[in-house]
Design an enzyme around this catalytic site. Structure first.
Site, mmCIF file in Angstrom:
data_model
loop_
_atom_site.group_PDB
_atom_site.id
_atom_site.type_symbol
_atom_site.label_atom_id
_atom_site.label_comp_id
_atom_site.label_asym_id
_atom_site.label_seq_id
_atom_site.Cartn_x
_atom_site.Cartn_y
_atom_site.Cartn_z
ATOM 1 N N ARG A 177 0.831 -1.201 0.000
ATOM 2 C CA ARG A 177 0.000 0.000 0.000
ATOM 3 C C ARG A 177 0.869 1.256 0.000
ATOM 4 O O ARG A 177 1.872 1.314 0.717
ATOM 5 C CB ARG A 177 -0.893 -0.019 1.247
ATOM 6 C CG ARG A 177 -2.204 0.589 0.967
ATOM 7 C CD ARG A 177 -3.247 0.408 2.006
ATOM 8 N NE ARG A 177 -4.351 1.287 1.640
ATOM 9 C CZ ARG A 177 -5.217 1.015 0.678
ATOM 10 N NH1 ARG A 177 -5.139 -0.107 0.014
ATOM 11 N NH2 ARG A 177 -6.171 1.870 0.382
ATOM 12 N N ARG A 255 13.340 -6.942 -14.170
ATOM 13 C CA ARG A 255 13.579 -5.659 -14.832
ATOM 14 C C ARG A 255 15.049 -5.322 -14.642
ATOM 15 O O ARG A 255 15.640 -5.602 -13.584
ATOM 16 C CB ARG A 255 12.719 -4.543 -14.217
ATOM 17 C CG ARG A 255 11.275 -4.655 -14.533
ATOM 18 C CD ARG A 255 10.958 -4.506 -16.001
ATOM 19 N NE ARG A 255 10.985 -3.121 -16.453
ATOM 20 C CZ ARG A 255 10.983 -2.770 -17.736
ATOM 21 N NH1 ARG A 255 11.001 -3.697 -18.691
ATOM 22 N NH2 ARG A 255 10.975 -1.496 -18.078
ATOM 23 N N ARG A 286 14.779 8.363 -12.778
ATOM 24 C CA ARG A 286 15.384 9.137 -11.682
ATOM 25 C C ARG A 286 16.696 9.745 -12.157
ATOM 26 O O ARG A 286 17.347 9.202 -13.048
ATOM 27 C CB ARG A 286 15.736 8.246 -10.487
ATOM 28 C CG ARG A 286 14.651 7.377 -9.976
ATOM 29 C CD ARG A 286 15.008 6.845 -8.597
ATOM 30 N NE ARG A 286 15.793 5.622 -8.620
ATOM 31 C CZ ARG A 286 16.210 4.991 -7.528
ATOM 32 N NH1 ARG A 286 15.934 5.482 -6.330
ATOM 33 N NH2 ARG A 286 16.910 3.875 -7.606
ATOM 34 N N GLU A 311 18.698 7.114 -14.561
ATOM 35 C CA GLU A 311 18.334 5.694 -14.444
ATOM 36 C C GLU A 311 17.224 5.369 -15.443
ATOM 37 O O GLU A 311 16.126 5.914 -15.354
ATOM 38 C CB GLU A 311 17.872 5.438 -12.999
ATOM 39 C CG GLU A 311 17.478 4.015 -12.732
ATOM 40 C CD GLU A 311 17.140 3.787 -11.251
ATOM 41 O OE1 GLU A 311 17.828 4.327 -10.362
ATOM 42 O OE2 GLU A 311 16.152 3.072 -11.009
ATOM 43 N N TYR A 359 12.628 -8.790 -3.904
ATOM 44 C CA TYR A 359 13.220 -7.472 -3.728
ATOM 45 C C TYR A 359 13.531 -7.315 -2.244
ATOM 46 O O TYR A 359 12.615 -7.259 -1.419
ATOM 47 C CB TYR A 359 12.307 -6.324 -4.208
ATOM 48 C CG TYR A 359 13.074 -5.035 -4.015
ATOM 49 C CD1 TYR A 359 13.944 -4.592 -4.997
ATOM 50 C CD2 TYR A 359 13.031 -4.347 -2.817
ATOM 51 C CE1 TYR A 359 14.738 -3.476 -4.795
ATOM 52 C CE2 TYR A 359 13.820 -3.240 -2.602
ATOM 53 C CZ TYR A 359 14.670 -2.811 -3.595
ATOM 54 O OH TYR A 359 15.474 -1.716 -3.381
ATOM 55 N N ASP A 361 15.693 -4.979 0.621
ATOM 56 C CA ASP A 361 16.596 -3.885 0.956
ATOM 57 C C ASP A 361 17.840 -4.478 1.604
ATOM 58 O O ASP A 361 17.863 -5.652 1.991
ATOM 59 C CB ASP A 361 15.893 -2.897 1.903
ATOM 60 C CG ASP A 361 15.041 -1.889 1.128
ATOM 61 O OD1 ASP A 361 15.369 -1.617 -0.049
ATOM 62 O OD2 ASP A 361 14.063 -1.382 1.689
HETATM 63 C C1 LIG Z 1 18.557 0.427 -8.199
HETATM 64 C C2 LIG Z 1 18.537 -0.147 -6.816
HETATM 65 C C3 LIG Z 1 18.592 0.702 -5.721
HETATM 66 C C4 LIG Z 1 18.577 0.184 -4.432
HETATM 67 N N1 LIG Z 1 18.611 1.057 -3.372
HETATM 68 C C5 LIG Z 1 18.585 0.565 -2.122
HETATM 69 C C6 LIG Z 1 18.590 1.458 -1.005
HETATM 70 O O1 LIG Z 1 18.626 2.690 -1.146
HETATM 71 N N2 LIG Z 1 18.565 0.914 0.249
HETATM 72 C C7 LIG Z 1 18.528 -0.441 0.453
HETATM 73 O O2 LIG Z 1 18.528 -0.876 1.614
HETATM 74 N N3 LIG Z 1 18.530 -1.302 -0.603
HETATM 75 C C8 LIG Z 1 18.561 -0.842 -1.865
HETATM 76 N N4 LIG Z 1 18.569 -1.709 -2.925
HETATM 77 C C9 LIG Z 1 18.596 -3.170 -2.667
HETATM 78 C C10 LIG Z 1 20.048 -3.705 -2.496
HETATM 79 O O3 LIG Z 1 20.766 -3.504 -3.697
HETATM 80 C C11 LIG Z 1 19.977 -5.215 -2.137
HETATM 81 O O4 LIG Z 1 19.318 -5.359 -0.917
HETATM 82 C C12 LIG Z 1 21.331 -5.878 -1.984
HETATM 83 O O5 LIG Z 1 22.103 -5.671 -3.125
HETATM 84 C C13 LIG Z 1 21.128 -7.371 -1.749
HETATM 85 O O6 LIG Z 1 22.365 -8.011 -1.601
HETATM 86 P P1 LIG Z 1 22.600 -9.478 -2.182
HETATM 87 O O7 LIG Z 1 23.937 -9.898 -1.703
HETATM 88 O O8 LIG Z 1 21.452 -10.351 -1.864
HETATM 89 O O9 LIG Z 1 22.600 -9.295 -3.776
HETATM 90 P P2 LIG Z 1 23.632 -8.487 -4.761
HETATM 91 O O10 LIG Z 1 24.027 -7.238 -4.100
HETATM 92 O O11 LIG Z 1 22.972 -8.480 -6.044
HETATM 93 O O12 LIG Z 1 24.882 -9.463 -4.783
HETATM 94 C C14 LIG Z 1 24.919 -10.654 -5.544
HETATM 95 C C15 LIG Z 1 26.353 -10.816 -6.059
HETATM 96 O O13 LIG Z 1 26.496 -12.128 -6.619
HETATM 97 C C16 LIG Z 1 27.297 -12.042 -7.771
HETATM 98 N N5 LIG Z 1 26.990 -13.216 -8.606
HETATM 99 C C17 LIG Z 1 25.781 -13.547 -9.120
HETATM 100 N N6 LIG Z 1 25.863 -14.707 -9.820
HETATM 101 C C18 LIG Z 1 27.147 -15.123 -9.725
HETATM 102 C C19 LIG Z 1 27.840 -16.246 -10.259
HETATM 103 N N7 LIG Z 1 27.207 -17.182 -10.957
HETATM 104 N N8 LIG Z 1 29.168 -16.368 -9.973
HETATM 105 C C20 LIG Z 1 29.808 -15.409 -9.228
HETATM 106 N N9 LIG Z 1 29.185 -14.312 -8.718
HETATM 107 C C21 LIG Z 1 27.871 -14.181 -8.959
HETATM 108 C C22 LIG Z 1 26.861 -10.726 -8.405
HETATM 109 O O14 LIG Z 1 27.847 -10.247 -9.291
HETATM 110 C C23 LIG Z 1 26.686 -9.835 -7.173
HETATM 111 O O15 LIG Z 1 27.887 -9.153 -6.859
HETATM 112 C C24 LIG Z 1 18.521 -1.217 -4.226
HETATM 113 C C25 LIG Z 1 18.473 -2.073 -5.336
HETATM 114 C C26 LIG Z 1 18.452 -1.551 -6.612
HETATM 115 C C27 LIG Z 1 18.338 -2.490 -7.778
#
Ligand SMILES: Cc1cc2nc3c(=O)[nH]c(=O)nc-3n(C[C@H](O)[C@H](O)[C@H](O)COP(=O)(O)OP(=O)(O)OC[C@H]3O[C@@H](n4cnc5c(N)ncnc54)[C@H](O)[C@@H]3O)c2cc1C
Length: 382
Positions: A177, A255, A286, A311, A359, A361
């Site tokens: 919401r 996306r 943005r 963006e 998704y 954070d």
């Molecule tokens: C545009 C955008 C803005 C955002 N802004 C915010 C914000 O303001 N505040 C907030 O709290 N969160 C924000 N987020 C969310 C935040 O980016 C995520 O919460 C965070 O990145 C999650 O971490 P993760 O480790 O799960 O994934 P990721 O950060 O995506 O890390 C995954 C990693 O795995 C690696 N990888 C994937 N597959 C392989 C493979 N096969 N072999 C080797 N390496 C691999 C990738 O290269 C990557 O480095 C935003 C997200 C986006 C898209």
């Protein structure tokens, strides 16, 4: 073959890095972290732009915010945070408004001077005149939160750009919401803990991964390393779950984003860190202006140049960066098939926003990594 290796973690975002740090320091086990990019930190990565000295967020603005004290206490051990409070502006038809919608947005948009109670009555009338009681799609859900006029100005065009689809064809589940404030609070987040790492996300990740038990391999995908991993090693995979299984049940829909970078010969381009562009005729959603995340860095903040990034949401194709999961019923069902398959492998744990098709954070990624670690610890230390 990596003999003596207990854990291989795929990905060095918050999910992978927090798990690596906990396993290395608490369980005292050897961890190999495999990262396909040339840097650690996943999408949260930031670094200094060499030409201007400004810290830039490579994958769009990342503001740390949380209400979870455990997460905050944990992450603060690896870096000090500023007291930055995020505020977002939205440009619609050449006028600037505050986001999320608050009393100032309502008064500016409708050219009124309503008190909080008058604004509640006013918006309730706007909403009830639309007659939506049981929203069946994203458009109806948004209209039943803010009424048709605010929806048309701030949600409709932005959503069409972000998702590449008509909001009426999108599942209502994609958004929660929409928040509306009937006061002049312009803070984007409500969480009590908020800030930006004072020396940047890159440094924070360096400290998370600096333990002697952690070996890091950058520019290396798991797929090319898999043959060197001992069969009894636990794989923690934070990459895309469909890629792990070679898209056996078809690719999950995401996306993606394109960032267009520009250095302007101006001290200040837009006066704030993020401006949303809600008109559909503007192709980007943005503009980020990164120096505003570090007003305490007086030299780069007052420098005569500024770095901005526009963006552009784009359709995801295999090989592109996956940013936002399209969590509709069709994709979620397909994801569950992959998850079922992953759970049947005893030496594999799939997690992270890419692995669990969610998704998240940053704080949620850390919270989930800490919880997963507690489960691992229980099985390691009976
Ligand atoms: C545009 C955008 C803005 C955002 N802004 C915010 C914000 O303001 N505040 C907030 O709290 N969160 C924000 N987020 C969310 C935040 O980016 C995520 O919460 C965070 O990145 C999650 O971490 P993760 O480790 O799960 O994934 P990721 O950060 O995506 O890390 C995954 C990693 O795995 C690696 N990888 C994937 N597959 C392989 C493979 N096969 N072999 C080797 N390496 C691999 C990738 O290269 C990557 O480095 C935003 C997200 C986006 C898209």
């Amino acid at each position: 073959m990596y003999s003596g290796l207990s854990y291989c973690i795929v990905g060095s975002g918050f999910s992978g890095s927090v798990l690596a740090e906990r396993i290395a320091s608490v369980l005292n086990k050897k961890v190999l972290v495999v990262e396909k990019r040339s840097h650690i930190g996943g999408n949260s990565f930031s670094d200094i732009d060499q030409a201007t000295g400004i810290e830039i967020h490579k994958y769009g603005s990342h503001i740390f915010h949380t209400s979870n004290t455990t997460v905050w206490d944990y992450i603060c051990k690896f870096g000090e945070f500023s007291n930055y409070q995020h505020k977002v502006m939205a440009l619609f038809k050449q006028r600037i408004y505050q986001m999320p919608i608050n009393l100032k947005t309502i008064n500016d948009f409708f050219n009124k001077n309503l008190s909080p109670n008058e604004a509640i009555d006013f918006l309730n009338k706007e909403i009830s005149s639309c007659g939506i009681t049981n929203p069946k799609n994203l458009e109806e859900k948004a209209i039943s939160s803010v009424g048709l006029n605010l929806y048309n100005a701030f949600i409709k065009g932005y959503t069409r750009k972000q998702w590449g689809k008509d909001p009426a064809s999108l599942s209502a589940d994609i958004i929660s919401r929409l928040p509306v404030r009937f006061n002049y609070n312009a803070n984007y987040f409500n969480d009590p803990y908020q800030g930006i790492p004072l020396d940047g996300y890159g440094q924070l990740f360096d400290r998370l991964l600096s333990h002697r038990n952690i070996e890091l391999r950058l520019n290396t995908s798991y797929e090319e390393m898999a043959q060197y991993i001992p069969p009894d090693c636990m794989i923690i995979y934070t990459g895309m779950i469909d890629r792990l299984f070679d898209y056996k049940f078809g690719a999950l829909e995401w996306r993606s984003l394109n960032f267009e970078w520009e250095t302007k010969n101006l001290s200040d381009y837009q006066g704030t860190s993020v401006v949303n562009y809600s008109d559909e005729s503007v192709p980007f959603t943005r503009i980020h202006e990164f120096k505003h995340y570090h007003p305490e860095r007086t030299e780069s903040f007052h420098a005569p140049q500024t770095v901005i990034s526009r963006e552009y949401p784009i359709a995801w194709q295999q090989g592109a960066e996956a940013f936002y999961p399209v969590n509709d019923t069709y994709n979620n069902e397909r994801f569950n098939k992959y998850l079922y398959k992953a759970k049947r492998k005893s030496n594999l744990i799939v997690t992270g926003r890419l692995g669990l098709y969610k998704y998240w954070d940053m704080d949620t990624a850390i919270e989930n990594a800490l919880k997963l670690f507690e489960r691992l610890k229980k099985s390691e230390i009976p």
